[in-house]
Design a protein around this motif. Structure first.
Motif, PDB file in Angstrom:
ATOM      1  N   ILE A 237       0.840  -1.191   0.000  1.00 24.62           N
ATOM      2  CA  ILE A 237       0.000   0.000   0.000  1.00 24.62           C
ATOM      3  C   ILE A 237       0.885   1.256   0.000  1.00 24.62           C
ATOM      4  CG2 ILE A 237      -1.732   1.305   1.298  1.00 24.62           C
ATOM      5  CD1 ILE A 237      -2.769  -1.339   2.378  1.00 24.62           C
ATOM      6  N   PRO A 238       0.700   2.155  -0.969  1.00 26.20           N
ATOM      7  CA  PRO A 238       1.540   3.356  -1.057  1.00 26.20           C
ATOM      8  C   PRO A 238       1.315   4.295   0.137  1.00 26.20           C
ATOM      9  CG  PRO A 238       0.404   2.934  -3.139  1.00 26.20           C
ATOM     10  CD  PRO A 238      -0.235   2.051  -2.118  1.00 26.20           C
ATOM     11  N   PRO A 239       2.331   5.057   0.514  1.00 23.46           N
ATOM     12  CA  PRO A 239       2.179   6.031   1.592  1.00 23.46           C
ATOM     13  C   PRO A 239       1.060   7.028   1.281  1.00 23.46           C
ATOM     14  CG  PRO A 239       4.500   5.748   1.025  1.00 23.46           C
ATOM     15  CD  PRO A 239       3.710   5.021  -0.022  1.00 23.46           C
ATOM     16  N   GLY A 240       0.332   7.430   2.308  1.00 20.05           N
ATOM     17  CA  GLY A 240      -0.741   8.396   2.126  1.00 20.05           C
ATOM     18  C   GLY A 240      -2.081   7.769   1.833  1.00 20.05           C
ATOM     19  N   LEU A 241      -2.120   6.446   1.676  1.00 14.52           N
ATOM     20  CA  LEU A 241      -3.364   5.734   1.427  1.00 14.52           C
ATOM     21  C   LEU A 241      -3.540   4.651   2.484  1.00 14.52           C
ATOM     22  CD1 LEU A 241      -3.228   5.359  -2.462  1.00 14.52           C
ATOM     23  CD2 LEU A 241      -4.509   7.049  -1.136  1.00 14.52           C
ATOM     24  N   ALA A 242      -4.775   4.218   2.676  1.00 10.44           N
ATOM     25  CA  ALA A 242      -5.069   3.218   3.703  1.00 10.44           C
ATOM     26  C   ALA A 242      -6.150   2.272   3.205  1.00 10.44           C
ATOM     27  CB  ALA A 242      -5.534   3.900   4.996  1.00 10.44           C
ATOM     28  N   ARG A 243      -6.246   1.121   3.835  1.00 10.32           N
ATOM     29  CA  ARG A 243      -7.286   0.171   3.489  1.00 10.32           C
ATOM     30  C   ARG A 243      -8.657   0.767   3.798  1.00 10.32           C
ATOM     31  NH1 ARG A 243      -5.993  -6.053   4.929  1.00 10.32           N
ATOM     32  NH2 ARG A 243      -8.106  -6.137   4.066  1.00 10.32           N
ATOM     33  N   VAL A 244      -9.600   0.545   2.905  1.00 12.96           N
ATOM     34  CA  VAL A 244     -10.970   0.991   3.145  1.00 12.96           C
ATOM     35  C   VAL A 244     -11.558   0.102   4.236  1.00 12.96           C
ATOM     36  CG1 VAL A 244     -13.254   1.240   2.130  1.00 12.96           C
ATOM     37  CG2 VAL A 244     -11.219   1.789   0.766  1.00 12.96           C
ATOM     38  N   PRO A 245     -12.107   0.683   5.300  1.00 11.94           N
ATOM     39  CA  PRO A 245     -12.623  -0.133   6.409  1.00 11.94           C
ATOM     40  C   PRO A 245     -13.777  -1.028   5.975  1.00 11.94           C
ATOM     41  CG  PRO A 245     -13.258   2.167   6.672  1.00 11.94           C
ATOM     42  CD  PRO A 245     -12.275   2.126   5.552  1.00 11.94           C
ATOM     43  N   ALA A 246     -13.929  -2.144   6.675  1.00  7.66           N
ATOM     44  CA  ALA A 246     -14.965  -3.127   6.337  1.00  7.66           C
ATOM     45  C   ALA A 246     -16.362  -2.531   6.406  1.00  7.66           C
ATOM     46  CB  ALA A 246     -14.848  -4.330   7.276  1.00  7.66           C
ATOM     47  N   ARG A 247     -16.544  -1.531   7.270  1.00 10.79           N
ATOM     48  CA  ARG A 247     -17.884  -0.947   7.413  1.00 10.79           C
ATOM     49  C   ARG A 247     -18.368  -0.263   6.136  1.00 10.79           C
ATOM     50  NH1 ARG A 247     -14.484   2.400  10.406  1.00 10.79           N
ATOM     51  NH2 ARG A 247     -14.300   4.560   9.632  1.00 10.79           N
ATOM     52  N   ALA A 248     -17.445  -0.008   5.191  1.00  9.17           N
ATOM     53  CA  ALA A 248     -17.850   0.601   3.926  1.00  9.17           C
ATOM     54  C   ALA A 248     -18.645  -0.384   3.068  1.00  9.17           C
ATOM     55  CB  ALA A 248     -16.618   1.087   3.160  1.00  9.17           C
ATOM     56  N   GLY A 249     -18.540  -1.672   3.391  1.00 12.75           N
ATOM     57  CA  GLY A 249     -19.361  -2.663   2.706  1.00 12.75           C
ATOM     58  C   GLY A 249     -18.886  -3.098   1.335  1.00 12.75           C
ATOM     59  N   LEU A 250     -17.643  -2.824   0.981  1.00 18.05           N
ATOM     60  CA  LEU A 250     -17.137  -3.263  -0.322  1.00 18.05           C
ATOM     61  C   LEU A 250     -16.833  -4.762  -0.282  1.00 18.05           C
ATOM     62  CD1 LEU A 250     -14.731  -0.346  -1.298  1.00 18.05           C
ATOM     63  CD2 LEU A 250     -17.071  -0.746  -2.057  1.00 18.05           C
ATOM     64  N   PRO A 251     -17.110  -5.475  -1.363  1.00 19.60           N
ATOM     65  CA  PRO A 251     -16.869  -6.925  -1.367  1.00 19.60           C
ATOM     66  C   PRO A 251     -15.388  -7.266  -1.367  1.00 19.60           C
ATOM     67  CG  PRO A 251     -17.537  -6.177  -3.546  1.00 19.60           C
ATOM     68  CD  PRO A 251     -17.706  -5.002  -2.635  1.00 19.60           C
ATOM     69  N   GLU A 252     -15.070  -8.466  -0.859  1.00 22.73           N
ATOM     70  CA  GLU A 252     -13.691  -8.939  -0.833  1.00 22.73           C
ATOM     71  C   GLU A 252     -13.175  -9.134  -2.263  1.00 22.73           C
ATOM     72  OE1 GLU A 252     -11.572  -9.605   1.686  1.00 22.73           O
ATOM     73  OE2 GLU A 252     -12.976  -8.857   3.188  1.00 22.73           O
ATOM     74  N   LEU A 253     -11.905  -8.784  -2.467  1.00 21.79           N
ATOM     75  CA  LEU A 253     -11.305  -8.863  -3.801  1.00 21.79           C
ATOM     76  C   LEU A 253     -10.569 -10.175  -4.051  1.00 21.79           C
ATOM     77  CD1 LEU A 253      -9.983  -5.220  -3.969  1.00 21.79           C
ATOM     78  CD2 LEU A 253     -11.581  -6.230  -5.609  1.00 21.79           C
ATOM     79  N   GLY A 254     -10.251 -10.921  -3.006  1.00 25.01           N
ATOM     80  CA  GLY A 254      -9.568 -12.195  -3.195  1.00 25.01           C
ATOM     81  C   GLY A 254      -8.057 -12.065  -3.265  1.00 25.01           C
ATOM     82  N   GLY A 255      -7.417 -13.139  -3.707  1.00 25.33           N
ATOM     83  CA  GLY A 255      -5.963 -13.207  -3.654  1.00 25.33           C
ATOM     84  C   GLY A 255      -5.285 -12.868  -4.962  1.00 25.33           C
ATOM     85  N   VAL A 256      -3.970 -12.740  -4.875  1.00 26.20           N
ATOM     86  CA  VAL A 256      -3.147 -12.485  -6.049  1.00 26.20           C
ATOM     87  C   VAL A 256      -1.780 -13.111  -5.803  1.00 26.20           C
ATOM     88  CG1 VAL A 256      -2.270 -10.251  -5.197  1.00 26.20           C
ATOM     89  CG2 VAL A 256      -2.325 -10.710  -7.663  1.00 26.20           C
ATOM     90  N   ASP A 257      -1.220 -13.715  -6.836  1.00 27.80           N
ATOM     91  CA  ASP A 257       0.125 -14.278  -6.757  1.00 27.80           C
ATOM     92  C   ASP A 257       1.121 -13.338  -7.420  1.00 27.80           C
ATOM     93  OD1 ASP A 257      -0.761 -16.543  -5.496  1.00 27.80           O
ATOM     94  OD2 ASP A 257      -0.600 -17.858  -7.245  1.00 27.80           O
ATOM     95  N   VAL A 258       2.289 -13.214  -6.817  1.00 32.05           N
ATOM     96  CA  VAL A 258       3.403 -12.495  -7.430  1.00 32.05           C
ATOM     97  C   VAL A 258       4.385 -13.549  -7.910  1.00 32.05           C
ATOM     98  CG1 VAL A 258       5.311 -10.906  -7.039  1.00 32.05           C
ATOM     99  CG2 VAL A 258       3.086 -10.471  -5.983  1.00 32.05           C
ATOM    100  N   VAL A 259       4.661 -13.558  -9.207  1.00 31.88           N
ATOM    101  CA  VAL A 259       5.457 -14.635  -9.794  1.00 31.88           C
ATOM    102  C   VAL A 259       6.575 -14.087 -10.665  1.00 31.88           C
ATOM    103  CG1 VAL A 259       3.552 -16.291  -9.777  1.00 31.88           C
ATOM    104  CG2 VAL A 259       3.898 -14.833 -11.769  1.00 31.88           C
ATOM    105  N   LEU A 260       7.614 -14.885 -10.791  1.00 32.70           N
ATOM    106  CA  LEU A 260       8.692 -14.646 -11.756  1.00 32.70           C
ATOM    107  C   LEU A 260       8.468 -15.580 -12.931  1.00 32.70           C
ATOM    108  CD1 LEU A 260      11.831 -14.414  -9.460  1.00 32.70           C
ATOM    109  CD2 LEU A 260      11.120 -12.653 -11.088  1.00 32.70           C
ATOM    110  N   MET A 261       8.522 -15.032 -14.141  1.00 31.93           N
ATOM    111  CA  MET A 261       8.339 -15.822 -15.350  1.00 31.93           C
ATOM    112  C   MET A 261       9.590 -15.710 -16.214  1.00 31.93           C
ATOM    113  SD  MET A 261       5.200 -16.992 -15.062  1.00 31.93           S
ATOM    114  CE  MET A 261       4.882 -17.530 -16.736  1.00 31.93           C
TER     115      MET A 261
END
Length: 299
Positions: A237-261
């Motif tokens: 997360i970049p400086p100056g930004l924060a996670r949107v709190p759960a009370r905002a009601g946005l749906p979960e985005l799920g996972g992501v893999d970081v890979v070397l190809m």
């Protein structure tokens, strides 16, 4: 006192938080990975991982071991290079998603350049999907990209770490539940854009794009100005930004893999840089990474 082989295995487990994925990365059996970690814990006299049915986490001593392991392995590599007299040469075309350029990846690249001054390193920064496509066309020797965990693993892909996508924005931003979700997004075919739109559509949440930029710095500026929220890797997360709190009601985005190809024809410089990134993968993200253990994170 500490076996370099065991330290490499420890780093692989620490970065993936998965004995299964560490075994896949190292080309070992999972039982061998577990045995090497137990031997390292015996040598240290401390428990390095907390294991339960939910997954794997570093203990406080395990977190301390990360720095020691990197230092020991770096010194071992420098000594081996000095006494064997091997010197890598050639051209290395490396692509990285912009997210990683804003982390400590430049320090890793600086160390690689210092260790291998005869390698001509060419860096390209772009969207993950674009880099993946260009890798397939022979444009790159190695890329560091994001990928959906549900995608089939390709033989050339090596998991660096597993994380979760989260909603982030300005702490002053207030979302109205009866109005479309304002989105700050990369242009297509960005992984984060596609995931955000797919999840919102699936949950029946209306949305509108308030800013589109091919530059992460442009998106961050828009989000800081309160123009909207963006989907982003939780551990970066970049400086100056924060996670949107759960009370905002946005749906979960799920996972992501970081890979070397790797490219179609892996060579020495590409493999050396891949090993440097894998050895320092935990330095590319913060404590906000996912805790999925051996199970792939899913939307």
């Amino acid at each position: 006192m500490f076996d370099p082989v065991q330290l490499r295995t420890f780093l692989a487990v620490a970065q993936t938080l998965s004995f299964t994925q560490a075994a896949h990365r190292l080309g070992l059996r999972q039982s061998t990975v577990s045995q090497q970690v137990r031997r390292l814990e015996a040598a240290a006299g401390r428990q390095l991982f907390a294991r339960d049915t939910h997954g794997v986490e570093l203990t406080e001593d395990g977190a301390a071991m990360l720095g020691f392991a990197r230092t020991i392995l770096d010194a071992n590599e420098r000594a081996a290079s000095w006494f064997t007299g091997t010197r890598l040469r050639g051209r290395l075309r490396f692509g990285a998603s912009e997210d990683f350029v804003l982390t400590r990846l430049p320090e890793i690249l600086e160390g690689f350049r210092r260790e291998h001054p005869a390698v001509d390193l060419e860096l390209t920064v772009d969207l993950s999907d674009t880099l993946h496509q260009q890798l397939a066309s022979g444009r790159f020797d190695l890329v560091l990209v994001k990928r959906n965990p549900d995608e089939a693993y390709e033989p050339r892909g090596r998991l660096v770490w597993r994380d979760r996508l989260v909603w982030i924005g300005s702490e002053r931003l207030r979302l109205e539940p009866d109005r479309p979700v304002p989105l700050v997004v990369f242009p297509p075919p960005a992984v984060t854009r596609a995931r955000a739109l797919e999840v919102l559509e699936r949950h029946g949440r209306p949305w509108r794009v308030t800013c589109t930029s091919g530059s992460l710095s442009g998106l961050v500026a828009a989000a800081r100005a309160g123009l909207g929220v963006m989907a982003h890797t939780g551990g970066m997360i970049p400086p100056g930004l924060a996670r949107v709190p759960a009370r905002a009601g946005l749906p979960e985005l799920g996972g992501v893999d970081v890979v070397l190809m790797h490219g179609a024809a892996p060579h020495g410089p590409a493999e050396a840089l891949a090993e440097a990134i894998l050895a320092s993968g935990d330095r590319l993200h913060g404590p906000g990474r996912g805790r999925d253990g051996d199970s792939p994170a899913r939307p």
